[in-house]
Design a protein around this motif. Structure first.
Motif, mmCIF file in Angstrom:
data_model
loop_
_atom_site.group_PDB
_atom_site.id
_atom_site.type_symbol
_atom_site.label_atom_id
_atom_site.label_comp_id
_atom_site.label_asym_id
_atom_site.label_seq_id
_atom_site.Cartn_x
_atom_site.Cartn_y
_atom_site.Cartn_z
ATOM 1 N N ALA A 288 47.965 42.507 51.124
ATOM 2 C CA ALA A 288 48.313 41.241 50.326
ATOM 3 C C ALA A 288 49.313 39.593 50.123
ATOM 4 C CB ALA A 288 48.548 42.590 49.104
ATOM 5 N N TRP A 289 50.447 40.474 51.804
ATOM 6 C CA TRP A 289 50.923 39.458 51.685
ATOM 7 C C TRP A 289 50.278 39.196 52.639
ATOM 8 C CZ3 TRP A 289 53.272 38.978 57.179
ATOM 9 C CH2 TRP A 289 54.314 38.687 56.845
ATOM 10 N N GLY B 48 49.049 36.545 50.958
ATOM 11 C CA GLY B 48 49.800 35.317 50.352
ATOM 12 C C GLY B 48 49.684 34.146 51.186
ATOM 13 N N VAL C 3 50.643 32.127 46.755
ATOM 14 C CA VAL C 3 50.513 32.454 45.672
ATOM 15 C C VAL C 3 49.540 32.724 44.797
ATOM 16 C CG1 VAL C 3 51.965 32.943 43.349
ATOM 17 C CG2 VAL C 3 53.198 31.634 45.215
ATOM 18 N N GLY C 4 48.420 31.236 44.482
ATOM 19 C CA GLY C 4 47.497 31.675 44.088
ATOM 20 C C GLY C 4 46.382 32.254 44.599
ATOM 21 N N MET D 7 47.286 34.942 46.683
ATOM 22 C CA MET D 7 47.303 36.731 46.359
ATOM 23 C C MET D 7 47.221 36.948 44.921
ATOM 24 S SD MET D 7 51.398 38.056 47.597
ATOM 25 C CE MET D 7 52.425 37.446 46.370
ATOM 26 N N THR D 8 47.298 36.549 43.889
ATOM 27 C CA THR D 8 47.139 36.501 42.845
ATOM 28 C C THR D 8 45.934 37.068 42.633
ATOM 29 O OG1 THR D 8 48.827 35.397 41.762
ATOM 30 C CG2 THR D 8 47.590 36.190 40.183
ATOM 31 N N LEU D 9 45.201 36.398 43.379
ATOM 32 C CA LEU D 9 43.315 36.605 43.870
ATOM 33 C C LEU D 9 43.124 37.358 43.452
ATOM 34 C CD1 LEU D 9 41.043 34.725 42.301
ATOM 35 C CD2 LEU D 9 40.376 34.560 44.649
ATOM 36 N N LEU E 210 45.104 40.578 44.677
ATOM 37 C CA LEU E 210 45.529 41.638 43.346
ATOM 38 C C LEU E 210 44.863 41.809 42.013
ATOM 39 C CD1 LEU E 210 49.495 40.569 44.366
ATOM 40 C CD2 LEU E 210 47.762 42.700 45.094
ATOM 41 N N GLY E 211 44.497 40.758 41.466
ATOM 42 C CA GLY E 211 43.518 40.735 40.781
ATOM 43 C C GLY E 211 42.223 41.441 40.765
#
Lengths: 204, 687
Positions: free
Chosen positions: B503-504, B507, B512-513, B515-517, B519-520
């Motif tokens: 995930a890092w 990112g 950030v977008g 990574m959020t995607l 993780l989601g």
């Protein structure tokens, strides 16, 4: 007439030597034997001169570097000095028919006369077989073979690679130097130099 | 007969002229000269204590050629005899990049068209303005056709007047044009090796730079046979030229490497080891290459072995080992499974290696773990690792009936798949451990390189092979029991950590977008798996439906992260806000009082590329420069732009790399060393 002459040369060239194994002779190793037709139409073999020092001189009378040494008398002087010491001097012409410097036997005789040259013989190599076996690149290109048949020198005639006659007096004549050393029974000090002059006009 | 007569007449005529004409007969065979030669000073008013360039502009007649400084197997270089005023000295002639000309098996290094040689003239200090400096050069050179050669001599004179050194614009333009044909300094050390009868030269040359019909013109005599053909291969950031050796030379070999029409580099090569190319040739050197390959292979096996204990691989492996032990299968079964696993690992490693080599060959700048540079791959791995982690944690069971039968999950097929997965996931861990072996793989012949990748896979599979083939080892594994369930749950922890690391990475690549995607998507998959697990516990039908749907939706994220990397890339390229260099722009920025970092680079300069990647284009430097309001100017000297060339010369460098630092106070720039570090650059604004 021209055609028949060519045929004779072709035949002479084809019997000249065993096919060149290496395209180059190596100093310190036996020089490859060869057989060529001389300017009088007679066959000459290197092996005939075993027991004597042999100097090979690649020649092209049209080449300005050859002319530098002939018109100044330097080449003739070197020839005379070598022969006075008992050495054999073979001038070889590897120019192909139609190229600069190519000569028939008659033309070669006239050249030798006009120039008052003193080779033991003038050999014709129109197919370039011997030239290539010795990797002769320029005119002049000099080789010295000692009495045992070992190549002891190959390269330029001297160390001033110019077409300027004035340079001859100050140059080191590699051939005379090597012959003197052979005479004195000491190893040849300069065994290989960069030959200079025109490129040998081989058949392409 | 006519030909013979013609030649005969020519010879006689030549001989006659020989006898007739005195020493001035240097121009035999010529009415007039075959090369038109002109001497042009760059400035007619050189300043005291300066250098003025004289150009000798040569225009051979059609069909005639002049010679390079090493004329090849015949021919003669130009010699210059100077007559100069007291105190004035001349450097030796500089020659433009030559051409090859093979006549009757004899190699000539020549110029068949117009060419310009240069000589630098040093004007002493203390000369009053208006002092006249007569300069005379006598040039002796050879000019030939394919048939005949004529030595020519030419005496050229000019009178320079000491002045301010100003160069007229039109003359500057002509000199710029001529100068482009001069070989440029490569700025990197080449290496050569003579092994048996092969001369092999290795020149550092970036793989991205173009080189068409590359040819090495040796200036040092006795190294290579000029008439022998040269083979040119490109291996990564090196250009390898192999040809027949002439003999043995000691010390450095110099020459000019031609990489295009009128484009070449001055190369100085020191003796060293040069790997044989992928093709044949260099039988004498074969041994050393295979020795290196063998060493690299064992290095790779060892590296693969170490990979087994990395957090990204260990859970998968230990699980597999326990699986074997738990099954308590027959000797044959254990062996088959071990072999299948090994096959999976080795195959994936070799395939990844082959793709990497193919990309390198195609000129793409790819390193090992290149597949991890694509955020889509990272997202896919993130989902995969998340799924495995939740499986280890006991959220759901893979061996559930109705989805996958026991054979594929635990038999040879399953073992193969596990191996493939382990290898694929292991690549991010390779970096620090595998650097050396992989570095060797990239410069070795393709077959040897692939063997190294296979070695990496073999190392990775080795423990498992041992367990499969040595029953004693298998017997030493703890007996299956309830503890296994706990152990499995514990193993999920490093797997979750691997997911976190991925995930890092995501990112870093997609912001950030992205990574959020990611993780989601992972969360969505987890929810689906959880639901599936619940259904498994209750023995419902279609247990896998929720996980399947969730996985499909999560994988939809692959399409969405695609845009992000492009954005990230532009960001990094413009990180420094660099502008193209021009002296005007430099002057403007200095007038504004801004500190300026100016660097000069070229596509063919390997040192430049390394500095740019490792030091200049880094975030730390960008931050430090931004803080101090440093302007960055880039001069690209790839095509040898003469204006840049003059600027570089003024800083006493013959070529790139050149790094200049102008702080806001002092007038003169600081010339930085050719090897840069991040620390040195970030320290610049401060001191």
């Amino acid at each position: 007439m021209n055609r028949s002459l060519l045929t004779i040369f072709a035949a002479a060239a084809s019997i000249a030597v065993t096919a060149p194994a290496a395209a180059q002779q190596i100093v310190g190793q036996p020089a490859q034997n060869f057989r060529l037709t001389d300017m009088h139409g007679k066959n000459v073999q290197l092996a005939d001169y075993r027991g004597k020092v042999v100097v090979l001189e690649w020649n092209n009378p049209g080449c300005p570097f050859v002319q530098k040494h002939y018109k100044s008398g330097n080449m003739q002087k070197t020839q005379a000095a070598a022969r006075a010491d008992g050495a054999v001097w073979l001038t070889i012409n590897s120019g192909a028919p139609g190229k600069q410097g190519y000569m028939t036997g008659k033309q070669a005789q006239d050249f030798v006369d006009t120039m008052d040259a003193h080779p033991t013989d003038y050999l014709l190599d129109p197919k370039g077989v011997v030239g290539k076996a010795y990797a002769a690149k320029t005119t002049p290109h000099m080789y010295i073979i000692d009495a045992d048949g070992t190549l002891v020198y190959q390269g330029g005639i001297d160390d001033k690679p110019t077409a300027d006659v004035a340079d001859i007096t100050t140059a080191r004549n590699h051939v005379l130097a090597a012959l003197d050393e052979l005479e004195a029974g000491i190893p040849v000090s300069v065994t290989e130099t960069r030959p200079y002059g025109c490129s040998v006009k081989y058949a392409s | 007969m006519t030909t013979a007569r013609f030649i005969w007449m020519t010879v006689l005529a030549a001989l006659a002229s020989l006898v007739a004409v005195g020493p001035a007969a240097a121009q035999i065979g010529g009415q007039g000269r075959h090369i038109a030669m002109q001497m042009v000073p760059e400035t007619s008013h050189p300043a005291p204590a300066s250098t003025v360039t004289l150009a000798f502009v040569a225009r051979p007649e059609a069909g005639w050629h002049g010679y390079w400084k090493n004329p090849g197997e015949a021919g003669v270089p130009t010699t210059a005899h100077w007559t100069l005023p007291d105190g004035v000295t001349a450097d030796s002639l500089q020659y433009p990049v030559p051409q090859t000309l093979m006549i009757g098996g004899i190699m000539n290094y020549v110029y068949e068209g117009p060419f310009t040689q240069f000589a630098e003239l040093h004007i002493p200090e203390g000369l009053a303005r208006g002092t006249e400096l007569p300069v005379t050069a006598k040039l002796d050179y050879l000019v030939c056709t394919h048939e005949i050669c004529v030595p020519e001599s030419r005496t050229l004179s000019t009178v320079l007047t000491v002045g301010d050194g100003a160069v007229p614009a039109d003359r500057r333009a002509r000199f710029d044009r001529w100068r482009k044909a001069l070989p440029k300094p490569l700025g990197a050390q080449a290496t050569y090796q003579i092994a048996g009868d092969t001369f092999r030269l290795s020149v550092p040359f970036p793989q991205g730079a173009t080189a068409t019909d590359a040819y090495f013109f040796p200036e040092t005599e006795g190294a290579a046979v000029y008439s022998a053909p040269q083979t040119v291969t490109r291996e990564g950031d090196r250009l390898i030229i192999a040809t027949k050796a002439e003999g043995d030379v000691d010390g450095a070999v110099t020459g000019v490497l031609k990489v295009g029409p009128e484009q070449g580099f001055v190369v100085t090569a020191e003796p060293g080891t040069v790997a044989a190319d992928a093709g044949d040739g260099g039988s004498g050197e074969r041994g050393s290459v295979w020795t290196r390959a063998l060493i690299a292979f064992f290095g790779a096996v060892l590296g693969g072995l170490i990979l087994n204990i990395m957090p990204c691989v260990f859970p998968i492996l230990s699980l597999k080992a326990l699986n074997l032990a738990r099954a308590g299968e027959t000797q044959a079964g254990a062996r088959a499974e071990a072999l299948a696993y090994t096959a999976g690992v080795v195959l994936v490693c070799v395939v990844l290696g082959a793709v990497l080599l193919a990309l390198r060959a195609a000129g793409v700048s790819a390193g090992w773990a290149f597949q991890l540079q694509d955020p889509r791959v990272i997202l896919f791995l993130l989902l995969l690792v998340t799924g495995i982690a939740f499986n280890l944690a006991g959220l759901f069971e893979l061996s559930a009936p109705g989805f996958a039968n026991r054979a594929t999950a635990r038999g040879s097929g399953g073992a193969f798949a596990t191996g493939a997965l382990a290898a694929f996931v292991a690549t991010p861990c390779t970096g620090p451990f595998m650097g050396v072996a992989l570095g060797a793989a990239l410069v070795l012949p393709a077959v040897a390189a692939l063997a190294i990748f296979a070695g990496l896979g073999l190392g990775l599979a080795l423990p498992f092979l041992l367990i499969g083939f040595v029953p004693r080892l298998r017997a030493m594994l703890p007996k299956p029991g309830a503890w296994m369930e706990t152990f499995r749950h514990i193993l999920s922890v490093p797997m979750f950590l691997t997911a976190l690391a991925l995930a890092w990475v995501l990112g870093r690549q997609a912001g950030v977008g992205g990574m959020t995607l990611g993780l989601g998507a992972a969360l969505l998959l987890a929810l689906g798996l959880w639901w599936t697990g619940r259904r498994q516990m209750r023995g419902r039908v279609a247990q896998w439906a929720p996980a399947l749907i969730a996985a499909l939706v999560a994988l939809g994220g692959l399409a969405l992260v695609r845009e992000a990397p492009a954005q990230a890339k532009t960001e990094s390229a413009d990180r420094l806000g660099a502008e193209p260099f021009s002296e005007q722009r430099l002057a403007d920025l200095r007038a504004e009082g801004r500190p300026v970092f100016a660097y000069f680079t070229a596509d063919w300069c390997l040192t430049c590329k390394v500095n740019e990647k490792a030091a200049i284009e880094t975030q730390a430097v960008a931050d430090a420069f931004a803080k101090a309001n440093v302007a960055v100017l880039v001069g690209d000297w790839t095509d040898g732009d003469p204006e840049l060339g003059r600027f570089i010369e003024r800083h006493n460098r013959a070529g790139v790399p050149l790094y200049l630092w102008y702080d806001s106070e002092s007038d003169a720039p600081r010339v930085l060393p050719q090897i840069l570090t991040r620390q040195r650059l970030t320290a610049l604004p401060g001191g």
